[in-house]
Scaffold this active site. Structure first.
Site, PDB file in Angstrom:
ATOM      1  N   PHE A  81      -4.589  -1.714   4.049  1.00 44.05           N
ATOM      2  CA  PHE A  81      -5.874  -1.765   3.429  1.00 44.05           C
ATOM      3  C   PHE A  81      -7.030  -2.415   4.136  1.00 44.05           C
ATOM      4  CE2 PHE A  81      -8.802  -3.915   0.469  1.00 44.05           C
ATOM      5  CZ  PHE A  81      -9.276  -2.787  -0.418  1.00 44.05           C
ATOM      6  N   ASN A 178      -5.700 -10.171  -3.944  1.00 40.05           N
ATOM      7  CA  ASN A 178      -6.800  -8.948  -4.220  1.00 40.05           C
ATOM      8  C   ASN A 178      -5.785  -7.733  -4.454  1.00 40.05           C
ATOM      9  OD1 ASN A 178      -8.562  -6.933  -4.219  1.00 40.05           O
ATOM     10  ND2 ASN A 178      -8.821  -6.827  -2.038  1.00 40.05           N
ATOM     11  N   PRO A 179      -5.156  -7.718  -5.528  1.00 40.40           N
ATOM     12  CA  PRO A 179      -4.241  -6.741  -6.034  1.00 40.40           C
ATOM     13  C   PRO A 179      -4.758  -5.232  -6.171  1.00 40.40           C
ATOM     14  CG  PRO A 179      -4.537  -7.719  -7.853  1.00 40.40           C
ATOM     15  CD  PRO A 179      -5.562  -8.440  -6.782  1.00 40.40           C
TER      16      PRO A 179
HETATM   17  N1  SAM Z   1      -5.328  -9.131   0.906  1.00 40.13           N
HETATM   18  C1  SAM Z   1      -5.695  -7.885   1.396  1.00 40.13           C
HETATM   19  C2  SAM Z   1      -7.404  -7.570   1.385  1.00 40.13           C
HETATM   20  O1  SAM Z   1      -7.897  -8.321   0.393  1.00 40.13           O
HETATM   21  O2  SAM Z   1      -7.888  -7.059   2.250  1.00 40.13           O
HETATM   22  C3  SAM Z   1      -5.120  -6.606   0.925  1.00 40.13           C
HETATM   23  C4  SAM Z   1      -5.465  -6.275  -0.427  1.00 40.13           C
HETATM   24  S1  SAM Z   1      -4.795  -4.615  -0.863  1.00 40.13           S
HETATM   25  C5  SAM Z   1      -6.208  -4.225  -2.227  1.00 40.13           C
HETATM   26  C6  SAM Z   1      -3.575  -5.106  -1.732  1.00 40.13           C
HETATM   27  C7  SAM Z   1      -2.283  -5.521  -0.994  1.00 40.13           C
HETATM   28  O3  SAM Z   1      -0.893  -5.745  -1.979  1.00 40.13           O
HETATM   29  C8  SAM Z   1      -1.707  -4.182  -0.378  1.00 40.13           C
HETATM   30  O4  SAM Z   1      -1.340  -4.678   0.947  1.00 40.13           O
HETATM   31  C9  SAM Z   1      -0.214  -3.823  -1.029  1.00 40.13           C
HETATM   32  O5  SAM Z   1       0.507  -3.248   0.027  1.00 40.13           O
HETATM   33  C10 SAM Z   1      -0.051  -5.228  -1.563  1.00 40.13           C
HETATM   34  N2  SAM Z   1       0.803  -5.018  -2.660  1.00 40.13           N
HETATM   35  C11 SAM Z   1       0.632  -4.359  -3.881  1.00 40.13           C
HETATM   36  N3  SAM Z   1       1.595  -4.780  -4.751  1.00 40.13           N
HETATM   37  C12 SAM Z   1       2.374  -5.525  -4.557  1.00 40.13           C
HETATM   38  C13 SAM Z   1       3.146  -6.509  -5.296  1.00 40.13           C
HETATM   39  N4  SAM Z   1       3.808  -6.248  -6.346  1.00 40.13           N
HETATM   40  N5  SAM Z   1       3.424  -7.509  -4.345  1.00 40.13           N
HETATM   41  C14 SAM Z   1       3.348  -7.847  -3.128  1.00 40.13           C
HETATM   42  N6  SAM Z   1       2.313  -7.135  -2.563  1.00 40.13           N
HETATM   43  C15 SAM Z   1       1.788  -5.957  -3.265  1.00 40.13           C
HETATM   44  N1  GLN Z   2     -12.547  -2.315  -4.190  1.00 35.35           N
HETATM   45  C1  GLN Z   2     -11.510  -1.184  -3.594  1.00 35.35           C
HETATM   46  C2  GLN Z   2     -12.044   0.128  -3.491  1.00 35.35           C
HETATM   47  O1  GLN Z   2     -12.711   0.437  -2.583  1.00 35.35           O
HETATM   48  C3  GLN Z   2     -10.062  -1.349  -4.573  1.00 35.35           C
HETATM   49  C4  GLN Z   2      -9.390  -2.731  -4.060  1.00 35.35           C
HETATM   50  C5  GLN Z   2      -8.200  -2.875  -4.832  1.00 35.35           C
HETATM   51  O2  GLN Z   2      -7.769  -2.262  -5.642  1.00 35.35           O
HETATM   52  N2  GLN Z   2      -8.049  -4.273  -5.019  1.00 35.35           N
HETATM   53  O3  GLN Z   2     -11.392   1.225  -4.131  1.00 35.35           O
END
Ligand code: SAM
Ligand code: GLN
Length: 257
Positions: A81, A178-179
């Protein structure tokens, strides 16, 4: 072809000049200022390959392999991401809480590129535990932690939620994330469709992650700080959870303490 000519043609093809300069700068190692004052020099032959890739919707930051976040440049690559501007607000809130409450151990669920945890580690003396379901995210976070010189204070493990740190759960004072919170089936801008779906989609209502997290973990005595979608504030307010706004005045973070 000369740099000036290449910029003109790529503009006609639909690429904004700012992006053309970013691509040229990446290819040559020269700054944008240098390029603009040397428009007569030859441009890198790969430039138009990159222009075409970008115009197909492929994210700029996957091409140049970096994204500025908070106070530094993070390495990113396809499969991870790309950190977003809104999330810098999450980092600022966390740093403030950590300093005010003298927190020693934090845990981040879903580290992605490591942008959140690494930024926090650079500004505070905490120790961080980090998880991600993606092996690549763990690898990229490890690299960024090392690039920023904070690798000795972060423990990274692959797994869901905080499962890999069950035995250390009691020591965690702040949980941050940030899920994925996008609704399944939502229409996304084209470049976002190149990002990993497990980073974006949070089930039918986009709330799967939060519901599952609060079901799985007893958070009493801990602080929980998470990013949410700008249309999800109501759901949390109804449960008496504090909803905070981002720089543009939109609901963006939840805080449980
Ligand atoms: N923290 C980073 C940022 O803010 O740029 C990445 C955020 S990205 C929106 C969500 C991340 O959570 C992804 O890397 C995804 O693989 C991971 N992820 C999704 N569900 C998860 C779970 N249940 N447990 C651990 N990681 C998870
Ligand atoms: N803000 C993200 C987007 O541009 C979504 C991020 C997230 O799911 N944490 O779509």
């Amino acid at each position: 072809m000369k740099i000036g000519e290449a910029i003109k043609i790529s503009k006609r093809m639909g690429l904004p000049e700012t992006e053309a300069l970013i691509l040229l700068s990446y290819l040559s190692g020269n700054s944008k200022e240098y390029l603009l004052s040397h428009l007569e020099e030859e441009c890198n032959e790969k430039f138009f390959l990159f222009v075409k890739k970008r115009l197909s919707g492929y994210p700029l930051h996957y091409i140049i392999k970096k994204k500025h976040f908070f106070k530094g440049e993070f390495y990113v690559e396809e499969g991870v991401f790309i950190p977003r501007f809104e999330t810098e607000g999450l980092v600022e809130l966390a740093i403030d809480i950590i300093k005010r409450r003298k927190i020693g151990t934090i845990a981040e669920i879903g580290v992605g590129s490591g942008a959140v945890s690494v930024s926090i580690l650079c500004e505070t003396n905490v120790r961080a535990l980090g998880t991600d379901v993606s092996e690549k995210a763990i690898k990229v976070t490890r690299l960024n932690a090392s690039n920023f010189g904070v690798e000795s204070r972060i423990d990274l493990r692959k797994g869901r939620f905080l499962e890999p740190f069950r035995s250390e759960y009691k020591n965690i004072e702040l949980i941050i994330s940030n899920p994925p919170y996008v609704r399944q089936g939502a229409i996304l801008p084209e470049d976002v469709t190149f990002e990993p779906p497990e980073a974006l989609f949070g089930g039918e209502d986009g709330l799967y992650f939060y519901k599952e997290f609060f079901k799985l973990y007893d958070t009493s005595g801990k602080i929980v700080l998470m990013e949410i979608g700008d249309d999800q504030g109501e759901y949390f307010r109804k449960q008496n959870i504090t909803v905070l706004k981002d720089y543009s005045g939109k609901d963006r973070y939840i805080l449980v303490e």
